[in-house]
Design an enzyme around this catalytic site. Sequence first.
Site, PDB file in Angstrom:
ATOM      1  CG  HIS A 152      -1.834   1.146   1.464  1.00 28.41           C
ATOM      2  ND1 HIS A 152      -3.055   0.984   1.126  1.00 28.41           N
ATOM      3  CD2 HIS A 152      -1.551   2.431   1.992  1.00 28.41           C
ATOM      4  CE1 HIS A 152      -3.766   2.571   1.165  1.00 28.41           C
ATOM      5  NE2 HIS A 152      -2.505   3.057   1.982  1.00 28.41           N
ATOM      6  CD  GLU A 153       1.836   3.721   3.736  1.00 30.30           C
ATOM      7  OE1 GLU A 153       2.056   4.719   3.119  1.00 30.30           O
ATOM      8  OE2 GLU A 153       0.878   3.529   4.608  1.00 30.30           O
ATOM      9  CG  HIS A 213       0.135   6.290  -0.341  1.00 30.34           C
ATOM     10  ND1 HIS A 213      -1.027   6.764  -1.048  1.00 30.34           N
ATOM     11  CD2 HIS A 213      -0.051   5.691   0.863  1.00 30.34           C
ATOM     12  CE1 HIS A 213      -2.037   6.389  -0.261  1.00 30.34           C
ATOM     13  NE2 HIS A 213      -1.442   5.752   0.960  1.00 30.34           N
ATOM     14  CG  HIS A 232      -5.992   6.458   0.949  1.00 28.45           C
ATOM     15  ND1 HIS A 232      -5.722   7.566   1.601  1.00 28.45           N
ATOM     16  CD2 HIS A 232      -5.302   5.504   1.186  1.00 28.45           C
ATOM     17  CE1 HIS A 232      -4.629   7.186   2.384  1.00 28.45           C
ATOM     18  NE2 HIS A 232      -4.364   5.722   2.117  1.00 28.45           N
ATOM     19  CE1 TYR A 283      -7.509   4.963   4.237  1.00 24.42           C
ATOM     20  CE2 TYR A 283      -9.387   6.439   4.984  1.00 24.42           C
ATOM     21  CZ  TYR A 283      -7.922   6.314   4.811  1.00 24.42           C
ATOM     22  OH  TYR A 283      -6.889   7.209   5.195  1.00 24.42           O
TER      23      TYR A 283
END
Length: 282
Positions: A182-183, A186, A192, A242
């Site tokens: 996930h990071e 980014h 998101h 999320y």
Amino acid sequence: MRKTQFSVLAAAAVFGTISLASCNKETESQPSQLEQTQDAKAELAYPNQTGQAKQGEFSGQPITYQEINGDKVYEGDILLTTEQVAASEGQNRPGSAGRTSGRWPSAIVYYTIDAALPSQNRVTDAIAHWQANSPVRFIKRTTQSNYVTFRVGSGCSSNIGMIGGRQYINLASGCTTGNTIHEIGHALGLFHEQTRNDRDTYVNILTQNIQAGYEGNFTKYSAQGYGGTDYGVLDFGSIMMYGSFSFSSNGQPTITKKDGSTFNIQRTGLSAGDKSGIDAMY
């Protein structure tokens, strides 16, 4: 360009902001079984800490972020630089903002791993997953000036896009391989999924259940002044999405589907929609 099931948000920045599309197919080269049994939570740069809410600009548009321990924290785990953020009052926007941020040239990310970081397999497994499922290549840094260092952090966090020079992906001991994937998303320039401009077609945001100070994590781009067009449908399976109970203040859902049903957060690996979006971006 071929048609793909993804959502591109032209956020007035040099880098592409991609909010990726829906697909429930199995991911390839999935991380270990541990990833599938973890109690996955939305990533935070500073768990259990909140900071002063501040107004600023990002890519020429107004935003709200939190200042925690000197860091400018946006959407919970995105760290903005001083060059990326200009204060709404008393400062001129830095001339370099929006020029050094962006996609990694030739889809190559140079990286180092801090020797003090425990369980470094989290990083190597996440990198292997990205390389198996995207055109992005990761090469150990030698003398390159633009690169990512994976290091120990208070939580899970990253800068957004290539910012120029050395940048960091911060991983606390509880950050898993899935959180690391996930990071890295980014660091490649992804935001998101729940902040898509068209998200209200697919989900309900229950603001009364969101922890104080984290309301901005659920603000869609259009509400912050961003322009763009969404393609495809919201991807409930995206690794950038999320879950229904992310940042809940009372155990009640913060996001539901339009029929009121809840859904789980996914931190196993890239969805097919994630792959399509990154393929189009890089």
